[in-house]
Design a protein around this motif. Structure first.
Motif, PDB file in Angstrom:
ATOM      1  N   LEU A 266      -4.905  -2.569  -6.590  1.00  0.00           N
ATOM      2  CA  LEU A 266      -5.385  -1.358  -6.241  1.00  0.00           C
ATOM      3  C   LEU A 266      -5.153  -0.118  -7.073  1.00  0.00           C
ATOM      4  O   LEU A 266      -5.968   0.624  -7.562  1.00  0.00           O
ATOM      5  CB  LEU A 266      -5.032  -1.049  -4.829  1.00  0.00           C
ATOM      6  CG  LEU A 266      -5.376  -1.743  -3.710  1.00  0.00           C
ATOM      7  CD1 LEU A 266      -4.573  -1.681  -2.341  1.00  0.00           C
ATOM      8  CD2 LEU A 266      -6.777  -1.938  -3.535  1.00  0.00           C
TER       9      LEU A 266
ATOM     10  N   GLY B  33      -3.201  -1.469   7.415  1.00  0.00           N
ATOM     11  CA  GLY B  33      -3.103  -2.670   6.305  1.00  0.00           C
ATOM     12  C   GLY B  33      -4.640  -2.871   6.172  1.00  0.00           C
ATOM     13  O   GLY B  33      -5.161  -2.786   4.699  1.00  0.00           O
TER      14      GLY B  33
ATOM     15  N   ASP C 291       0.526   5.452  -2.080  1.00  0.00           N
ATOM     16  CA  ASP C 291       0.417   6.512  -1.335  1.00  0.00           C
ATOM     17  C   ASP C 291       0.186   7.886  -2.047  1.00  0.00           C
ATOM     18  O   ASP C 291      -0.309   7.840  -3.209  1.00  0.00           O
ATOM     19  CB  ASP C 291       2.235   6.585  -1.135  1.00  0.00           C
ATOM     20  CG  ASP C 291       2.956   7.127  -2.342  1.00  0.00           C
ATOM     21  OD1 ASP C 291       3.301   6.050  -3.071  1.00  0.00           O
ATOM     22  OD2 ASP C 291       3.263   8.391  -2.251  1.00  0.00           O
TER      23      ASP C 291
ATOM     24  N   GLY D  60     -10.054   4.827   2.787  1.00  0.00           N
ATOM     25  CA  GLY D  60      -8.904   4.029   2.163  1.00  0.00           C
ATOM     26  C   GLY D  60      -8.014   5.269   2.011  1.00  0.00           C
ATOM     27  O   GLY D  60      -6.695   4.844   2.111  1.00  0.00           O
TER      28      GLY D  60
ATOM     29  N   GLY E  72      -6.799   0.067   4.827  1.00  0.00           N
ATOM     30  CA  GLY E  72      -6.115   0.485   3.471  1.00  0.00           C
ATOM     31  C   GLY E  72      -6.817  -0.354   2.302  1.00  0.00           C
ATOM     32  O   GLY E  72      -7.085   0.091   1.322  1.00  0.00           O
ATOM     33  N   LEU E  73      -7.071  -1.536   2.677  1.00  0.00           N
ATOM     34  CA  LEU E  73      -8.082  -2.467   1.808  1.00  0.00           C
ATOM     35  C   LEU E  73      -9.322  -2.095   1.352  1.00  0.00           C
ATOM     36  O   LEU E  73      -9.967  -2.431   0.359  1.00  0.00           O
ATOM     37  CB  LEU E  73      -8.017  -3.774   2.410  1.00  0.00           C
ATOM     38  CG  LEU E  73      -6.929  -4.851   2.560  1.00  0.00           C
ATOM     39  CD1 LEU E  73      -7.159  -5.845   2.985  1.00  0.00           C
ATOM     40  CD2 LEU E  73      -6.198  -4.848   1.087  1.00  0.00           C
TER      41      LEU E  73
ATOM     42  N   ILE F 283       0.667  -1.241   0.035  1.00  0.00           N
ATOM     43  CA  ILE F 283       0.024   0.059  -0.127  1.00  0.00           C
ATOM     44  C   ILE F 283       0.753   1.138   0.035  1.00  0.00           C
ATOM     45  O   ILE F 283       0.469   2.060  -1.020  1.00  0.00           O
ATOM     46  CB  ILE F 283      -1.112  -0.046   1.119  1.00  0.00           C
ATOM     47  CG1 ILE F 283      -1.991  -0.909   0.924  1.00  0.00           C
ATOM     48  CG2 ILE F 283      -1.720   1.291   1.568  1.00  0.00           C
ATOM     49  CD1 ILE F 283      -2.930  -0.998   2.106  1.00  0.00           C
TER      50      ILE F 283
ATOM     51  N   ALA G  89      -4.469   4.797   3.476  1.00  0.00           N
ATOM     52  CA  ALA G  89      -3.169   4.652   2.619  1.00  0.00           C
ATOM     53  C   ALA G  89      -2.118   5.513   3.000  1.00  0.00           C
ATOM     54  O   ALA G  89      -0.758   5.370   3.029  1.00  0.00           O
ATOM     55  CB  ALA G  89      -3.536   4.820   1.341  1.00  0.00           C
TER      56      ALA G  89
ATOM     57  N   GLY H 131      -1.322  -4.686  -4.006  1.00  0.00           N
ATOM     58  CA  GLY H 131      -1.128  -3.089  -4.292  1.00  0.00           C
ATOM     59  C   GLY H 131      -1.247  -2.735  -5.713  1.00  0.00           C
ATOM     60  O   GLY H 131      -1.751  -1.868  -6.234  1.00  0.00           O
TER      61      GLY H 131
END
Lengths: 409, 149
Positions: free
Chosen positions: A234, A142, A20, A278, A145-146, A15, A282, A231
């Protein structure tokens, strides 16, 4: 649940590398300007980071040595110092941008100008790095962030013509109105983001923080081969969202708020809420990753005590570095510099850092004195060598392309 | 020497012979409690007239790292270190080779790091910056002594 948490180091690291603050916006910019014609770069980047992160994680598990330890050991004081300056510059610029990114994400939620939020964001990040256990940090950000997976869901709800999308991604062509230098500038920006050196510093040092040993090699591989492709997914989802919604309308993406627009269109308020969560997670995650990576790389270069597995008094120099970096970030951001622009300049320094980071990893992963029976196989070596060539070409081309295209304008 | 014991021949005198540049220089030193001590920045080598040269101590600190880095930056490192050091004539940190317990990917010492100064006759060459950072800044921030939660 426990099983999911065991691969959080890989997810958390990825992530920070792929989504970022700089990448969130760059992915959307690329999608809105180039459609899916640069999607292949993300795939190339995922394969590269998987191969090298796996090597660095394996070295950490077998020998207990973090990646910058190897850099110093193999390149000596001179080469090591050159790499240290390059990679700390990349990492520190990213860290500064992430703290700005957290503030920007909270601006979207609260409407308060981000500059007022910068000191609070910086304090929150410092407090996490000072006080929170490594595993709690990676699990929280983590997992949260998903929620960016909402972009993948949005792509599905937007109902694109999958055949055509794949066709375009598989036969990339520079779109009308865009020059070749700009196309390649963004290709290198995406590739550099996927393979940014702080990912291996963080991943390998994280393996040491989690006390991985030879027994955990399977776990280490699972972290790599689940985390980094996730990652990449995403990153691709954000790109495709922008390609489907913005590109046909000719909208150019400039701000973090615009990145979330396609999700709001496809899924409404609830979707947007997930996207905002998110963004916050992130940027927070990436701030922790880069802040710690600055400490990890300098401490490993000099042989200082580092890590969150000991109390701060026992790693005073490491924590002093983190403290100074955080104060520096606030100072830089309060000059009102655009946080997203800051990450673009880090490309310059990755030209030095990329080859000088990945070369020592490849050498040590082949050294039986370190690795015993766990040395690299032929496939890992072949791909590793190929990527060293690609990395060198990319790092040499980065700066000229940046100047020619005025950073992709 | 666990990892490479099969490849490093042990001499009848009990001494090892191996490539010191590759196996010792720039390696992490770890104490008997598992704490990181320093990196090996240089080696002190004894060259007797009749016998082959022998490594007698591991050296560490900017005072020896500077010359190995070389150039302007190296001189600047040494000058900064001399200026900031509390001693008028600072010496680099020195760890006698007899304190080494074993060598694998790192160099493991047989003693904890807080005994190093005492064993080196009160020489504070190792950890000076760490102690300064602890007493002046980090140790004064609340929660510094607790493990992260």
């Amino acid at each position: 649940m426990k099983r999911i948490l065991r691969v959080m180091l890989g997810v958390f690291t990825a992530i920070g590398g792929f989504v970022d603050i700089g990448d969130l916006v760059t992915n959307a910019v690329v999608g809105s300007r180039f459609g899916v014609s640069l999607a292949w770069v993300v795939v190339v980047g995922v394969v590269g980071i998987c191969v090298f992160a796996e090597m660095s994680g394996r070295v950490a598990a077998v020998s207990g040595r973090g990646t910058f330890d190897l850099v110093r050991e193999r390149l000596g004081p001179r080469g090591g110092l050159l790499n240290l300056v390059g990679s700390v510059a990349v990492t520190l610029l990213t860290f500064i941008a992430e703290i700005g990114g957290i503030a920007l994400a909270f601006e979207l939620v609260s409407g308060v100008n981000y500059l007022l939020l910068v000191p609070f964001a910086a304090f929150a990040v410092w407090l996490i790095l000072w006080r929170v256990k490594f595993s709690s940090m990676e699990n929280t950000f983590g997992l949260a962030g998903l929620s960016l997976l909402v972009f993948a869901f949005a792509v599905w709800r937007l109902g694109p013509d999958w055949g055509e999308l794949l066709q375009r991604a598989a036969h990339p062509a520079v779109p009308m109105g865009e020059g070749h230098p700009t196309y390649w500038y963004y290709a290198i920006a995406l590739f550099g983001a996927a393979m940014t050196p702080y990912e291996v510093f963080f991943f390998s040092s994280g393996g040491v923080e989690e006390k991985w040993s030879r027994k955990d090699l399977r776990l280490e591989r699972m972290n790599v081969f689940l985390g980094f492709p996730l990652g990449g997914l995403l990153s691709l989802s954000i790109m495709v969202c922008a390609a489907l919604v913005m590109m046909p309308q000719g909208i150019e993406v400039n701000t973090l708020g615009q990145v979330g627009l396609p999700v709001a269109m496809a899924l409404g308020k609830l979707g947007l809420a997930f996207a905002l969560l998110g963004f916050v997670a992130a940027t927070f995650g990436a701030a922790c990753e880069t802040g710690l990576s600055v400490g990890y790389s300098v401490a490993q270069f000099y042989g200082w005590q580092w890590g969150k597995f000991v109390s701060p008094v026992r790693a005073s120099r490491f924590h002093l570095l983190i403290l100074i970096s955080t104060l520096l970030a606030v100072a830089v951001l309060l000059t009102t510099v655009d946080p997203i622009k800051v990450t673009e300049y880090s490309v310059v320094f990755s030209a030095v850092a990329l080859p000088l980071t990945y070369f020592p990893i490849l050498i040590v992963a082949n050294d039986p004195d370190y690795m015993g029976a766990s040395v690299n196989g032929r496939v890992a070596n072949a791909i590793g060598m190929l990527y060293l060539v690609i990395l060198t070409v990319a790092s040499l081309a980065a700066l000229p392309l940046m100047l020619i295209t005025k950073a992709g304008q | 020497m666990t990892a490479s014991a099969d490849r490093v021949p042990r001499k009848p005198t009990g001494e090892y012979s191996f490539d010191a540049t590759l196996r010792l220089l720039d390696r992490q030193v770890i104490d008997s409690d598992g704490a990181f001590v320093c990196n090996v920045d240089d080696l002190e080598i004894d060259v007797p007239a009749t016998r082959p040269p022998r490594v007698v101590a591991l050296l560490t600190g900017p005072g020896v790292l500077g010359p190995r880095t070389g150039g302007f930056i190296g001189r600047w490192m040494v000058a900064t270190w001399q200026r900031l050091s509390p001693a008028s004539d600072p010496k680099p940190g020195r760890i006698d080779v007899h304190l080494i317990a074993h060598i694998d990917s790192a160099i493991h010492l047989a003693v904890p790091k807080n005994r190093l100064a005492e064993l080196a006759d009160g020489d504070e060459g190792i950890d000076g910056f760490e102690k300064w950072a602890r007493s002046v800044i980090i140790g004064r921030i609340p929660g510094a002594g607790h493990d992260p939660e």
